[in-house]
Design a protein around this motif. Sequence first.
Motif, short mmCIF file in Angstrom:
data_model
loop_
_atom_site.label_atom_id
_atom_site.label_comp_id
_atom_site.label_asym_id
_atom_site.label_seq_id
_atom_site.Cartn_x
_atom_site.Cartn_y
_atom_site.Cartn_z
N LEU A 32 -5.69 40.50 28.84
CA LEU A 32 -5.69 40.15 30.25
C LEU A 32 -6.55 41.15 31.01
CD1 LEU A 32 -4.46 38.16 32.27
CD2 LEU A 32 -2.64 39.80 32.61
N CYS A 33 -7.64 40.68 31.58
CA CYS A 33 -8.58 41.56 32.28
C CYS A 33 -8.36 41.57 33.79
CB CYS A 33 -10.01 41.14 31.97
SG CYS A 33 -10.42 41.30 30.23
N ALA A 34 -7.45 40.74 34.26
CA ALA A 34 -7.23 40.66 35.70
C ALA A 34 -6.43 41.86 36.19
CB ALA A 34 -6.48 39.38 36.04
N ASP A 35 -6.79 42.35 37.35
CA ASP A 35 -6.04 43.40 38.01
C ASP A 35 -5.48 42.79 39.28
OD1 ASP A 35 -4.97 45.80 38.87
OD2 ASP A 35 -6.87 46.53 39.68
N LEU A 36 -4.24 42.34 39.20
CA LEU A 36 -3.64 41.66 40.35
C LEU A 36 -2.90 42.66 41.21
CD1 LEU A 36 -2.24 38.43 38.68
CD2 LEU A 36 -4.47 38.82 39.68
N SER A 37 -3.33 42.78 42.44
CA SER A 37 -2.69 43.68 43.38
C SER A 37 -1.24 43.25 43.59
CB SER A 37 -3.46 43.64 44.70
OG SER A 37 -2.83 44.46 45.64
N GLY A 38 -0.34 44.19 43.50
CA GLY A 38 1.07 43.90 43.73
C GLY A 38 1.86 43.57 42.49
N PRO A 58 6.93 42.33 39.85
CA PRO A 58 6.34 42.61 41.17
C PRO A 58 6.51 44.08 41.53
CG PRO A 58 8.45 41.52 41.43
CD PRO A 58 8.16 41.57 39.96
N LEU A 59 5.53 44.60 42.24
CA LEU A 59 5.62 45.97 42.73
C LEU A 59 6.21 46.03 44.13
CD1 LEU A 59 2.18 47.32 41.45
CD2 LEU A 59 4.45 47.59 40.40
N TYR A 60 6.39 44.87 44.75
CA TYR A 60 6.96 44.77 46.09
C TYR A 60 8.06 43.72 46.08
CZ TYR A 60 2.55 47.10 46.95
OH TYR A 60 1.48 47.96 46.87
N PRO A 61 9.17 43.97 46.75
CA PRO A 61 10.33 43.06 46.67
C PRO A 61 10.11 41.66 47.22
CG PRO A 61 10.73 44.80 48.28
CD PRO A 61 9.43 45.13 47.59
N HIS A 62 9.14 41.45 48.08
CA HIS A 62 8.93 40.12 48.66
C HIS A 62 8.15 39.18 47.72
CE1 HIS A 62 5.06 41.99 49.63
NE2 HIS A 62 4.57 40.76 49.70
N LEU A 63 7.56 39.70 46.65
CA LEU A 63 6.78 38.87 45.74
C LEU A 63 7.68 38.12 44.76
CD1 LEU A 63 3.85 41.31 44.93
CD2 LEU A 63 3.82 39.34 46.47
N LEU A 68 3.01 34.98 42.18
CA LEU A 68 2.32 35.31 40.93
C LEU A 68 1.47 34.14 40.47
CD1 LEU A 68 1.72 37.16 38.56
CD2 LEU A 68 3.82 36.33 37.48
N ARG A 69 2.01 32.95 40.51
CA ARG A 69 1.24 31.77 40.10
C ARG A 69 -0.05 31.65 40.92
NH1 ARG A 69 2.04 27.39 37.09
NH2 ARG A 69 4.26 27.80 36.83
N GLN A 70 0.05 31.83 42.23
CA GLN A 70 -1.13 31.75 43.09
C GLN A 70 -2.13 32.86 42.79
OE1 GLN A 70 -1.81 29.21 45.45
NE2 GLN A 70 -3.79 30.16 45.14
N ASP A 71 -1.64 34.08 42.60
CA ASP A 71 -2.53 35.20 42.28
C ASP A 71 -3.24 34.99 40.95
OD1 ASP A 71 -1.79 36.41 44.65
OD2 ASP A 71 -0.43 37.86 43.71
#
Length: 87
Positions: A32-38, A58-63, A68-71
């Motif tokens: 996996l080469c993607a770097d997804l923020s959060g 998730p790194l933030y509780p609201h995610l 994730l699917r959208q990111d």
Amino acid sequence: MLPALPRQARTTPEVFGVLFAEIITPDGFPDLCADLSGWELRSWPIARLGDATLEARPLYPHLNADHLRQDLENAGIIVLGPLREKR
């Protein structure tokens, strides 16, 4: 004949994620080469249908899974089926 590996050598890495899915990567490789923020991500090349299995937290509780699917979609990664939650 090679000796059997000790039991602990055959175990899988500790699960850290809360969401799991099989994915198809843009280049067809399991890394996996993607770097997804959060998100903290890990993938491995074991999947029944896709290129890899994804593990994420998730790194933030609201995610959540919808975020994730959208990111992943924005990064060109296709999620096969639902994002499963760790139980």
